[in-house]
Design a protein around this motif. Structure first.
Motif, PDB file in Angstrom:
ATOM      1  N   ASN A   1      -9.447   4.414  30.268  1.00 48.85           N
ATOM      2  CA  ASN A   1      -9.283   5.768  30.794  1.00 48.85           C
ATOM      3  C   ASN A   1      -8.014   6.440  30.283  1.00 48.85           C
ATOM      4  O   ASN A   1      -7.693   7.555  30.701  1.00 48.85           O
ATOM      5  N   SER A   2      -7.274   5.769  29.409  1.00 50.89           N
ATOM      6  CA  SER A   2      -6.002   6.302  28.909  1.00 50.89           C
ATOM      7  C   SER A   2      -6.172   6.885  27.510  1.00 50.89           C
ATOM      8  O   SER A   2      -6.874   6.315  26.671  1.00 50.89           O
ATOM      9  N   THR A   3      -5.538   8.015  27.294  1.00 49.07           N
ATOM     10  CA  THR A   3      -5.549   8.662  25.982  1.00 49.07           C
ATOM     11  C   THR A   3      -4.295   8.257  25.221  1.00 49.07           C
ATOM     12  O   THR A   3      -3.184   8.351  25.751  1.00 49.07           O
ATOM     13  N   CYS A   4      -4.463   7.777  23.986  1.00 44.68           N
ATOM     14  CA  CYS A   4      -3.310   7.376  23.172  1.00 44.68           C
ATOM     15  C   CYS A   4      -3.053   8.349  22.026  1.00 44.68           C
ATOM     16  O   CYS A   4      -1.927   8.445  21.532  1.00 44.68           O
ATOM     17  N   ILE A   5      -4.075   9.067  21.570  1.00 49.06           N
ATOM     18  CA  ILE A   5      -3.926  10.065  20.506  1.00 49.06           C
ATOM     19  C   ILE A   5      -4.709  11.303  20.916  1.00 49.06           C
ATOM     20  O   ILE A   5      -5.859  11.206  21.356  1.00 49.06           O
ATOM     21  N   LYS A   6      -4.069  12.457  20.776  1.00 46.89           N
ATOM     22  CA  LYS A   6      -4.771  13.707  21.064  1.00 46.89           C
ATOM     23  C   LYS A   6      -4.364  14.745  20.027  1.00 46.89           C
ATOM     24  O   LYS A   6      -3.189  14.850  19.662  1.00 46.89           O
ATOM     25  N   ALA A   7      -5.343  15.494  19.548  1.00 49.92           N
ATOM     26  CA  ALA A   7      -5.078  16.526  18.551  1.00 49.92           C
ATOM     27  C   ALA A   7      -5.864  17.778  18.890  1.00 49.92           C
ATOM     28  O   ALA A   7      -7.049  17.702  19.228  1.00 49.92           O
ATOM     29  N   GLU A   8      -5.186  18.910  18.819  1.00 49.31           N
ATOM     30  CA  GLU A   8      -5.819  20.230  18.908  1.00 49.31           C
ATOM     31  C   GLU A   8      -5.478  20.947  17.619  1.00 49.31           C
ATOM     32  O   GLU A   8      -4.303  21.206  17.335  1.00 49.31           O
ATOM     33  N   LEU A   9      -6.488  21.281  16.802  1.00 51.10           N
ATOM     34  CA  LEU A   9      -6.186  21.818  15.477  1.00 51.10           C
ATOM     35  C   LEU A   9      -7.396  22.531  14.877  1.00 51.10           C
ATOM     36  O   LEU A   9      -8.524  22.393  15.341  1.00 51.10           O
TER      37      LEU A   9
ATOM     38  N   ALA B   1      -4.571  -1.684  18.734  1.00 49.47           N
ATOM     39  CA  ALA B   1      -4.565  -3.031  19.295  1.00 49.47           C
ATOM     40  C   ALA B   1      -4.714  -4.075  18.191  1.00 49.47           C
ATOM     41  O   ALA B   1      -5.163  -3.774  17.079  1.00 49.47           O
ATOM     42  N   ALA B   2      -4.316  -5.294  18.501  1.00 46.46           N
ATOM     43  CA  ALA B   2      -4.477  -6.448  17.608  1.00 46.46           C
ATOM     44  C   ALA B   2      -3.829  -6.232  16.243  1.00 46.46           C
ATOM     45  O   ALA B   2      -4.357  -6.638  15.208  1.00 46.46           O
ATOM     46  N   GLY B   3      -2.675  -5.602  16.245  1.00 43.04           N
ATOM     47  CA  GLY B   3      -1.935  -5.414  14.997  1.00 43.04           C
ATOM     48  C   GLY B   3      -2.443  -4.303  14.118  1.00 43.04           C
ATOM     49  O   GLY B   3      -1.865  -4.032  13.050  1.00 43.04           O
ATOM     50  N   ARG B   4      -3.520  -3.634  14.497  1.00 42.86           N
ATOM     51  CA  ARG B   4      -4.044  -2.524  13.693  1.00 42.86           C
ATOM     52  C   ARG B   4      -3.266  -1.254  13.998  1.00 42.86           C
ATOM     53  O   ARG B   4      -2.863  -1.016  15.139  1.00 42.86           O
ATOM     54  N   PRO B   5      -3.049  -0.402  12.990  1.00 39.34           N
ATOM     55  CA  PRO B   5      -2.367   0.866  13.262  1.00 39.34           C
ATOM     56  C   PRO B   5      -3.279   1.804  14.036  1.00 39.34           C
ATOM     57  O   PRO B   5      -4.505   1.715  13.929  1.00 39.34           O
ATOM     58  N   PRO B   6      -2.727   2.705  14.835  1.00 39.79           N
ATOM     59  CA  PRO B   6      -3.563   3.697  15.521  1.00 39.79           C
ATOM     60  C   PRO B   6      -4.291   4.588  14.513  1.00 39.79           C
ATOM     61  O   PRO B   6      -3.699   5.015  13.522  1.00 39.79           O
TER      62      PRO B   6
ATOM     63  N   ALA C   1      -8.352  19.166  -0.808  1.00 41.93           N
ATOM     64  CA  ALA C   1      -7.167  19.599  -0.067  1.00 41.93           C
ATOM     65  C   ALA C   1      -7.594  19.895   1.363  1.00 41.93           C
ATOM     66  O   ALA C   1      -8.663  20.468   1.601  1.00 41.93           O
ATOM     67  N   VAL C   2      -6.754  19.489   2.307  1.00 41.91           N
ATOM     68  CA  VAL C   2      -7.001  19.741   3.727  1.00 41.91           C
ATOM     69  C   VAL C   2      -5.868  20.616   4.236  1.00 41.91           C
ATOM     70  O   VAL C   2      -4.692  20.263   4.085  1.00 41.91           O
ATOM     71  N   THR C   3      -6.203  21.757   4.815  1.00 42.49           N
ATOM     72  CA  THR C   3      -5.203  22.670   5.356  1.00 42.49           C
ATOM     73  C   THR C   3      -5.349  22.732   6.870  1.00 42.49           C
ATOM     74  O   THR C   3      -6.364  23.185   7.395  1.00 42.49           O
ATOM     75  N   PHE C   4      -4.317  22.235   7.550  1.00 44.60           N
ATOM     76  CA  PHE C   4      -4.290  22.297   9.009  1.00 44.60           C
ATOM     77  C   PHE C   4      -3.593  23.575   9.452  1.00 44.60           C
ATOM     78  O   PHE C   4      -2.659  24.052   8.802  1.00 44.60           O
ATOM     79  N   SER C   5      -3.996  24.104  10.595  1.00 44.07           N
ATOM     80  CA  SER C   5      -3.319  25.239  11.203  1.00 44.07           C
ATOM     81  C   SER C   5      -3.501  25.147  12.713  1.00 44.07           C
ATOM     82  O   SER C   5      -4.396  24.444  13.204  1.00 44.07           O
ATOM     83  N   ALA C   6      -2.636  25.863  13.431  1.00 41.44           N
ATOM     84  CA  ALA C   6      -2.665  25.847  14.899  1.00 41.44           C
ATOM     85  C   ALA C   6      -2.747  24.418  15.425  1.00 41.44           C
ATOM     86  O   ALA C   6      -3.553  24.103  16.306  1.00 41.44           O
ATOM     87  N   MET C   7      -1.889  23.548  14.872  1.00 43.06           N
ATOM     88  CA  MET C   7      -1.963  22.117  15.195  1.00 43.06           C
ATOM     89  C   MET C   7      -1.012  21.747  16.320  1.00 43.06           C
ATOM     90  O   MET C   7       0.154  22.118  16.313  1.00 43.06           O
ATOM     91  N   ARG C   8      -1.529  20.997  17.291  1.00 41.97           N
ATOM     92  CA  ARG C   8      -0.735  20.310  18.303  1.00 41.97           C
ATOM     93  C   ARG C   8      -1.251  18.887  18.364  1.00 41.97           C
ATOM     94  O   ARG C   8      -2.450  18.653  18.559  1.00 41.97           O
ATOM     95  N   LEU C   9      -0.330  17.931  18.188  1.00 44.91           N
ATOM     96  CA  LEU C   9      -0.750  16.554  17.957  1.00 44.91           C
ATOM     97  C   LEU C   9       0.263  15.607  18.580  1.00 44.91           C
ATOM     98  O   LEU C   9       1.474  15.865  18.541  1.00 44.91           O
ATOM     99  N   GLU C  10      -0.222  14.504  19.150  1.00 48.52           N
ATOM    100  CA  GLU C  10       0.678  13.482  19.665  1.00 48.52           C
ATOM    101  C   GLU C  10      -0.012  12.124  19.620  1.00 48.52           C
ATOM    102  O   GLU C  10      -1.193  11.993  19.947  1.00 48.52           O
ATOM    103  N   ALA C  11       0.745  11.094  19.198  1.00 47.97           N
ATOM    104  CA  ALA C  11       0.290   9.710  19.237  1.00 47.97           C
ATOM    105  C   ALA C  11       1.233   8.909  20.133  1.00 47.97           C
ATOM    106  O   ALA C  11       2.321   9.374  20.463  1.00 47.97           O
ATOM    107  N   TYR C  12       0.796   7.699  20.503  1.00 46.62           N
ATOM    108  CA  TYR C  12       1.573   6.845  21.415  1.00 46.62           C
ATOM    109  C   TYR C  12       1.902   7.610  22.706  1.00 46.62           C
ATOM    110  O   TYR C  12       3.037   7.627  23.169  1.00 46.62           O
TER     111      TYR C  12
END
Length: 454
Positions: free
Chosen positions: A38-46, A118-123, A203-214
């Motif tokens: 039930n826990s969020t570890c990564i969230k992105a709005e973009l 988890a288990a040594g893998r990167p998010p 090419a990937v162009t992001f805009s209006a980005m809000r992002l958080e990990a961990y």
């Protein structure tokens, strides 16, 4: 290294597509979450715009190439004829087309590929869309900040609606490790300005980005780390004048702050009291040259974190877009500790790029277990040529703290020298007074010896 023709095409056409789609309102914002239970570890709005160059199939040239190959077989693979066929082959597949598309609102997170680490893998955050396309972001944590280490784009050339007349089929994967997205832990990365990341022929162009990990909670942190592009002003430049800009005013002596780190049981395990001043050399956007700036750390605006261990301890100070990380090391054989590492991350508004400096082989603030280190005199701790740290009224104890108080202090040599100077001056003055007194008494005795009784 020079730019390839494909990269030049991306550089020229990508901004045009971005502008057109922005005007037409074709780009869409999506919200993506990676969960563990039930826990969020990564969230992105973009919003994300994908610009891909691919080779197309020329049916006329293909038929000519097939005839050429048959003729080559009859001519027993003549070297000259083979060369002509291969030149024709380049005509078959050399035409290139460009496609631009945005992430649709139906984009979703691939739960099987995404991970909280988890288990040594990167998010990983993996978003899937369309007919077999995917966009992935991998994360890593380094001390007190997190970053996007890789961007992976997978596009399916078998999707004839997106890639008409493609000469290839199947999934193509391109990766970029130069992303440039980072922020302090427990902080949301925010960038409204378009940010383009190139990977292979795409090419990937992001805009209006809000992002958080961990993430510590299920929603984006209210504290934000703003990208450099958003920090630049958009106002028109002032009319040039002949007035010379005044030199920056020195910030003065910084305020003294008291910082502490607690362990898992809530007990204070590291104490520090000090005033801090950053001395940083960086490339200025406004002046288009390298400048040197003194910046005081304001303890009232600083968030403290860190960790304690038996042989290492860390103190992390975060002030808006600046993170300063101290690492202390303990020698269990000699029971001596010292400041072994300093790391600075800064993203100030006038910087052309985020500033990063680190040195893990330092030997400052040395003291003994069970005692604190004290130095009231100003010290300059050289970290790298472009960054040094000035300390004022400093007292630290990273190990062996009891009752949340400093132990007896071992004073630095500078303080000892400062105390020695008045002692030496006082002793010299006392000696001078003694010499004058002795000389006076001797002179007086001699003057009395010159008189004879009649």
């Amino acid at each position: 290294m020079g730019s390839t023709p494909k990269m030049k095409v991306l550089d020229c056409l990508a901004p045009l597509f971005i502008a057109c789609l922005a005007i037409l309102g074709c780009t869409q914002a999506v919200t993506l979450e990676v969960k563990e239970g039930n826990s969020t570890c990564i969230k992105a709005e973009l919003s994300a715009l994908l610009f891909i160059t691919y080779t197309t199939f020329n049916s006329t040239a293909s038929a000519q190439y097939s005839a050429c190959v048959e003729s080559e077989k009859r001519l027993l693979f003549s070297a000259l004829h083979a060369l002509l066929c291969h030149l024709m082959n380049s005509l078959v597949f050399s035409p290139q087309s460009n496609v631009s598309t945005s992430l649709p609102d139906s984009t979703s997170v691939d739960a099987a590929s995404s991970s909280c680490g988890a288990a040594g893998r990167p998010p990983w955050l993996v978003a899937v869309f369309g007919s077999g396309h995917a966009l992935g972001l991998s994360f890593a944590k380094n001390g007190s900040f997190y970053s996007v280490t890789n961007l992976t784009l997978q596009y399916n050339l078998s999707d004839t609606l997106l890639f008409p007349q493609s000469n290839g089929s199947g999934v193509v994967t391109v990766v970029s490790s130069s992303v440039g997205i980072w922020a302090p832990i427990n902080t949301t990365y925010r960038c409204a300005s378009p940010t383009t990341i190139r990977a292979g022929g795409a090419a990937v162009t992001f805009s209006a980005m809000r992002l958080e990990a961990y993430m510590p909670g299920n929603d984006l942190s209210p504290a934000e780390s703003v990208c450099a592009a958003d920090q630049t002003t958009t106002t028109a430049p002032p009319t040039p004048t002949t007035t010379v800009a005044p030199a920056p005013t020195p910030p003065g002596t910084p305020a003294t702050g008291v910082f502490s780190v607690t362990n898992s049981s809530g007990t204070v395990c590291l104490l520090a009291k000090m005033g801090l001043q950053l001395n940083v050399s960086y490339v200025s956007q406004a002046q288009n040259k390298t400048v040197q700036e003194l910046v005081n750390v304001n303890p009232n605006l600083t968030v403290t974190s860190g960790s304690c261990g038996s042989t290492t301890a860390s103190l992390v100070l975060t002030q808006q877009t600046t993170t300063l990380n101290f690492t202390f090391s303990m020698n269990s054989i000699t029971s001596q500790y010292h400041l072994s590492g300093i790391n600075l991350l800064a993203n100030w508004s006038d910087m052309t790029a985020p500033f990063s400096a680190s040195n893990t082989s330092l030997d400052y603030l040395r003291s003994t277990l069970g005692r604190s280190y004290m130095c009231n005199t100003e010290q300059t701790l050289l970290v790298v040529p472009a960054f040094s740290l000035n300390t004022f009224r400093l007292q630290v104890q990273p190990f062996g703290v009891t009752a949340s108080q400093f132990a007896a202090a071992e004073e630095c040599q500078l303080d000892q020298d400062q105390m020695l100077i008045p002692i030496i001056v006082g002793a010299a003055l006392a000696g001078l007074v003694l010499i004058i007194l002795v000389a006076y008494l001797i002179g007086r005795k001699r003057s009395h010896a010159g008189y004879q009784t009649i």
